[in-house]
Scaffold this motif. Structure first.
Motif, short mmCIF file in Angstrom:
data_model
loop_
_atom_site.label_atom_id
_atom_site.label_comp_id
_atom_site.label_asym_id
_atom_site.label_seq_id
_atom_site.Cartn_x
_atom_site.Cartn_y
_atom_site.Cartn_z
N ARG A 1 40.53 27.19 32.07
CA ARG A 1 39.77 28.43 32.03
C ARG A 1 40.22 29.29 33.21
NH1 ARG A 1 33.36 28.66 33.66
NH2 ARG A 1 33.13 30.94 33.74
N ASP A 2 40.61 30.51 32.94
CA ASP A 2 40.95 31.45 34.01
C ASP A 2 39.84 32.48 34.09
OD1 ASP A 2 42.01 33.32 35.80
OD2 ASP A 2 44.05 33.01 35.07
N GLY A 3 39.07 32.42 35.16
CA GLY A 3 37.91 33.28 35.30
C GLY A 3 38.13 34.55 36.10
N HIS A 4 39.40 34.90 36.37
CA HIS A 4 39.64 36.07 37.23
C HIS A 4 41.00 36.67 36.89
CE1 HIS A 4 39.17 37.69 41.64
NE2 HIS A 4 39.67 38.61 40.82
N LEU B 1 46.58 44.31 27.67
CA LEU B 1 45.66 43.19 27.50
C LEU B 1 46.29 42.12 26.62
CD1 LEU B 1 42.26 45.06 26.94
CD2 LEU B 1 43.09 44.00 29.05
N GLU B 2 46.98 42.55 25.58
CA GLU B 2 47.64 41.60 24.69
C GLU B 2 48.68 40.76 25.44
OE1 GLU B 2 46.02 44.79 22.03
OE2 GLU B 2 47.03 44.72 23.99
N ALA B 3 49.39 41.38 26.38
CA ALA B 3 50.40 40.64 27.15
C ALA B 3 49.74 39.52 27.96
CB ALA B 3 51.18 41.58 28.06
N TYR B 4 48.59 39.84 28.56
CA TYR B 4 47.86 38.82 29.30
C TYR B 4 47.38 37.70 28.38
CZ TYR B 4 47.44 41.75 33.54
OH TYR B 4 47.68 42.49 34.68
N VAL B 5 46.83 38.09 27.24
CA VAL B 5 46.27 37.09 26.33
C VAL B 5 47.37 36.20 25.76
CG1 VAL B 5 45.01 36.72 24.18
CG2 VAL B 5 44.27 38.51 25.76
N GLU B 6 48.49 36.79 25.36
CA GLU B 6 49.59 35.99 24.83
C GLU B 6 50.12 35.02 25.88
OE1 GLU B 6 50.70 35.71 21.85
OE2 GLU B 6 49.65 37.35 20.85
N MET B 7 50.20 35.46 27.13
CA MET B 7 50.64 34.57 28.20
C MET B 7 49.62 33.45 28.39
SD MET B 7 52.86 33.70 30.49
CE MET B 7 53.93 35.12 30.80
N TYR C 1 45.66 28.07 27.89
CA TYR C 1 44.30 28.47 28.24
C TYR C 1 43.41 28.46 27.00
CZ TYR C 1 45.76 30.51 32.79
OH TYR C 1 46.23 30.72 34.05
N LYS C 2 42.17 28.08 27.21
CA LYS C 2 41.18 28.16 26.14
C LYS C 2 40.20 29.31 26.36
CE LYS C 2 42.88 24.54 24.19
NZ LYS C 2 43.71 24.69 22.97
N THR C 3 40.07 29.75 27.62
CA THR C 3 39.12 30.81 27.97
C THR C 3 39.72 31.69 29.05
OG1 THR C 3 37.30 29.27 27.58
CG2 THR C 3 36.76 31.31 28.71
N ILE C 4 39.49 32.99 28.95
CA ILE C 4 39.98 33.93 29.95
C ILE C 4 38.92 35.00 30.18
CG2 ILE C 4 41.18 35.29 28.16
CD1 ILE C 4 43.29 36.01 30.21
N ILE D 1 41.51 32.10 21.25
CA ILE D 1 41.16 31.98 22.65
C ILE D 1 39.82 32.69 22.85
CG2 ILE D 1 42.43 34.06 23.33
CD1 ILE D 1 43.12 32.65 25.97
N ILE D 2 39.01 32.18 23.75
CA ILE D 2 37.75 32.84 24.08
C ILE D 2 38.02 33.88 25.17
CG2 ILE D 2 35.42 32.54 25.01
CD1 ILE D 2 35.57 29.63 23.95
N ILE D 3 37.63 35.11 24.92
CA ILE D 3 37.84 36.20 25.88
C ILE D 3 36.49 36.71 26.34
CG2 ILE D 3 38.77 38.52 26.21
CD1 ILE D 3 40.83 37.86 24.01
N TYR D 4 36.28 36.71 27.65
CA TYR D 4 35.05 37.22 28.23
C TYR D 4 35.29 38.61 28.83
CZ TYR D 4 32.99 32.50 28.03
OH TYR D 4 32.50 31.30 27.61
N ALA D 5 34.33 39.49 28.57
CA ALA D 5 34.35 40.82 29.19
C ALA D 5 33.67 40.72 30.55
CB ALA D 5 33.62 41.83 28.31
N GLY D 6 34.39 41.04 31.60
CA GLY D 6 33.84 40.90 32.93
C GLY D 6 34.23 42.03 33.86
N LEU D 7 33.72 41.95 35.06
CA LEU D 7 34.07 42.88 36.12
C LEU D 7 34.08 42.12 37.44
CD1 LEU D 7 31.91 46.05 35.26
CD2 LEU D 7 34.42 45.92 35.20
N GLU D 8 34.91 42.58 38.37
CA GLU D 8 34.83 42.11 39.75
C GLU D 8 34.07 43.19 40.52
OE1 GLU D 8 37.56 40.33 43.40
OE2 GLU D 8 38.55 41.33 41.73
N ILE D 9 32.88 42.83 40.95
CA ILE D 9 31.98 43.76 41.62
C ILE D 9 32.16 43.65 43.13
CG2 ILE D 9 29.57 44.45 41.95
CD1 ILE D 9 30.46 44.76 39.06
N ASP D 10 32.34 44.78 43.79
CA ASP D 10 32.43 44.78 45.25
C ASP D 10 31.04 44.78 45.86
OD1 ASP D 10 35.09 45.04 46.76
OD2 ASP D 10 35.42 46.28 44.98
#
Length: 268
Positions: free
Chosen positions: A3-6, A20-26, A32-35, A81-90
């Protein structure tokens, strides 16, 4: 299960335009099962980006397009693959109310999120801690020493954990030793064990997670994960979940640092 959470996106002003597709395909090619796509969230209202190039985060007017794009790739890769919508909050000291208001607005749309410290405040002046060796060196001069920058960083990370930022506050703390990014040029005479112990204790008490971030291994003046092994061992002892994060800003960076971290301790 990996799982890549970041993971960042083409919406990052200081990243690349890899799709986004380039990231997902990689990610799929790496098994990976989750990103989690966790782009740098827009900075809070009233805060001026302290990075010299003013490119720390995406613009607020890009948020709708960002979420729409994530919805699109989720549909495209359903079952693959499971794709999560996220943000890195400052977390920015002094802007807690504005950040809480932002989280209350976008929180219902998030599957995952990270809370990170990039900006430090000293006598009313904000600096982008990880921008460059030159900026870090300037901070060390103004703060009084490299050690004082580290100390201020860990104090701010602890404040981010303890801050009341509402029901949508991220529960994973990003790259908790980011102050070490330039450590081979600006070594510290202290390991800050007391400060780090306090941070880990607070994370444990809150039931939060740690971003086990591989990006530091690729930084020429760091060459270790955020956090390093001794902190990881203490986190495991406290039962803190560790989530691997490549912190990739281009598709080819997915998986960075995996060979240098202890995969047996990762949360899945």
């Amino acid at each position: 299960m990996i799982r890549d959470g970041h993971v960042h996106t083409p919406y990052c002003p200081h990243g690349t335009k890899d799709t986004l597709e380039a990231y997902v395909e990689m990610a799929i090619s790496l098994g990976y099962k989750t990103i989690t796509f966790a782009e740098h969230a827009p900075l809070p209202a009233g805060f001026t980006d302290a990075a010299p190039t003013r490119d720390s985060a995406m613009d607020n007017d890009m948020l709708e397009e960002y979420f729409a794009d994530l919805d699109r790739v989720k549909r495209t890769y359903t079952g693959k693959i499971i794709i999560y919508a996220g943000l890195e909050i400052d977390y920015i000291e002094g802007f807690e109310e504005q950040t809480t208001a932002f989280l209350n607005r976008v929180g219902p749309r998030l599957d995952d999120a990270i809370l990170s410290v990039h900006f430090l405040q000293n006598t009313g002046v904000y600096d982008c801690l990880d921008y460059s060796p030159g900026v870090f060196g300037s901070m060390a001069e103004r703060y009084g020493s490299t050690e004082m920058v580290h100390e201020r960083y860990y104090q701010t990370v602890l404040k981010s954990i303890l801050a009341d930022m509402g029901p949508y506050k991220p529960r994973r703390i990003g790259h908790m030793t980011l102050a070490c990014k330039f450590q081979l040029k600006y070594p510290s005479s202290r390991c800050f064990q007391n400060e780090i112990t306090a941070i880990l204790s607070a994370i444990s008490q809150k039931g939060y997670e740690l971003d086990y971030n591989g990006a530091g291994t690729a930084k020429p003046l760091c060459r270790e994960p955020y956090p390093p092994d001794w902190i990881v061992k203490e986190a495991v002892r406290l039962g803190i979940p560790l989530v691997y994060g490549s912190d990739a800003h281009q598709a080819k960076e997915l998986g960075q640092g995996l060979s240098a971290i202890d995969r047996t301790v990762l949360a899945t």
